[in-house]
Design a protein around this motif. Structure first.
Motif, mmCIF file in Angstrom:
data_model
loop_
_atom_site.group_PDB
_atom_site.id
_atom_site.type_symbol
_atom_site.label_atom_id
_atom_site.label_comp_id
_atom_site.label_asym_id
_atom_site.label_seq_id
_atom_site.Cartn_x
_atom_site.Cartn_y
_atom_site.Cartn_z
ATOM 1 N N ASN A 1 38.977 48.271 48.360
ATOM 2 C CA ASN A 1 37.813 47.814 49.122
ATOM 3 C C ASN A 1 37.106 46.660 48.410
ATOM 4 N N LEU A 2 36.967 46.770 47.107
ATOM 5 C CA LEU A 2 36.342 45.700 46.337
ATOM 6 C C LEU A 2 37.157 44.420 46.404
ATOM 7 N N GLN A 3 38.474 44.534 46.310
ATOM 8 C CA GLN A 3 39.336 43.360 46.373
ATOM 9 C C GLN A 3 39.289 42.709 47.748
ATOM 10 N N SER A 4 39.241 43.493 48.790
ATOM 11 C CA SER A 4 39.159 42.939 50.142
ATOM 12 C C SER A 4 37.830 42.232 50.359
ATOM 13 N N ALA B 1 37.762 38.979 48.327
ATOM 14 C CA ALA B 1 38.644 37.978 48.917
ATOM 15 C C ALA B 1 37.981 37.304 50.115
ATOM 16 N N SER B 2 37.290 38.075 50.927
ATOM 17 C CA SER B 2 36.569 37.487 52.056
ATOM 18 C C SER B 2 35.445 36.578 51.578
ATOM 19 N N LEU B 3 34.734 37.002 50.545
ATOM 20 C CA LEU B 3 33.672 36.156 49.996
ATOM 21 C C LEU B 3 34.239 34.881 49.377
ATOM 22 N N LEU C 1 44.506 27.754 44.923
ATOM 23 C CA LEU C 1 44.220 27.847 43.497
ATOM 24 C C LEU C 1 42.848 28.480 43.272
ATOM 25 N N PHE C 2 41.872 28.134 44.107
ATOM 26 C CA PHE C 2 40.540 28.747 44.066
ATOM 27 C C PHE C 2 40.657 30.261 44.222
ATOM 28 N N TYR C 3 41.444 30.691 45.198
ATOM 29 C CA TYR C 3 41.637 32.123 45.435
ATOM 30 C C TYR C 3 42.310 32.801 44.243
ATOM 31 N N LEU C 4 43.339 32.184 43.706
ATOM 32 C CA LEU C 4 44.064 32.766 42.585
ATOM 33 C C LEU C 4 43.157 32.918 41.367
ATOM 34 N N PHE D 1 44.604 38.745 50.643
ATOM 35 C CA PHE D 1 45.040 37.401 51.006
ATOM 36 C C PHE D 1 44.780 37.081 52.474
ATOM 37 N N ALA D 2 45.071 37.998 53.353
ATOM 38 C CA ALA D 2 44.853 37.749 54.785
ATOM 39 C C ALA D 2 43.368 37.546 55.089
ATOM 40 N N GLY D 3 42.514 38.350 54.499
ATOM 41 C CA GLY D 3 41.075 38.189 54.691
ATOM 42 C C GLY D 3 40.576 36.871 54.135
ATOM 43 N N PHE D 4 41.138 36.457 53.005
ATOM 44 C CA PHE D 4 40.766 35.168 52.427
ATOM 45 C C PHE D 4 41.104 34.025 53.372
#
Length: 118
Positions: free
Chosen positions: A26-29, A32-34, A51-54, A102-105
């Motif tokens: 839940n925290l990771q999801s 990722a959205s934020l 790269l920002f996401y990674l 990743f999908a939420g991002f």
């Protein structure tokens, strides 16, 4: 892998492992959205956005590890990178968030990029 004696002294409860994994997921999801919102507002495109996401996903995993797992592992005399007491493996903490969110991002990244640039 913990020995039988270690499991008798401090048993690993499967319900706790499932709860910890669900909470981490839940925290990771959410993060990722934020991160997607941030990348969209900043107007990042292509490789810069990924790269920002990674980078920020690994930073979030490091913070979770440093604030929750490492202090208790050190206090118990365990190796520093031992996450088996709280999660099924190190993959859940370090790389699980990369694929879980990743999908939420991508969804929030494209949404906010379109809203800001439109």
């Amino acid at each position: 892998m913990p020995s039988e004696r270690e499991l008798q002294i401090s048993p690993v409860v499967q319900e706790s492992l499932v709860h910890n994994t669900r909470t981490l997921y839940n925290l990771q999801s959410l993060t990722a959205s934020l991160f997607g919102v941030s990348a969209g507002i900043l107007g990042l495109e292509s490789y810069a956005g990924f790269l920002f996401y990674l980078v920020f996903s690994l930073l979030a995993a490091t913070l979770v590890y440093a604030l929750r797992v490492a202090p208790t592992s050190l206090a118990a005399g365990k190796p520093l990178l031992d996450t088996s007491r709280y999660f099924r493996g190190a993959y859940d903490v370090w790389a699980g968030g990369l694929m879980n969110g990743f999908a939420g991002f991508v969804l929030t990244w494209t949404l906010f990029y379109g809203l800001v640039r439109a």
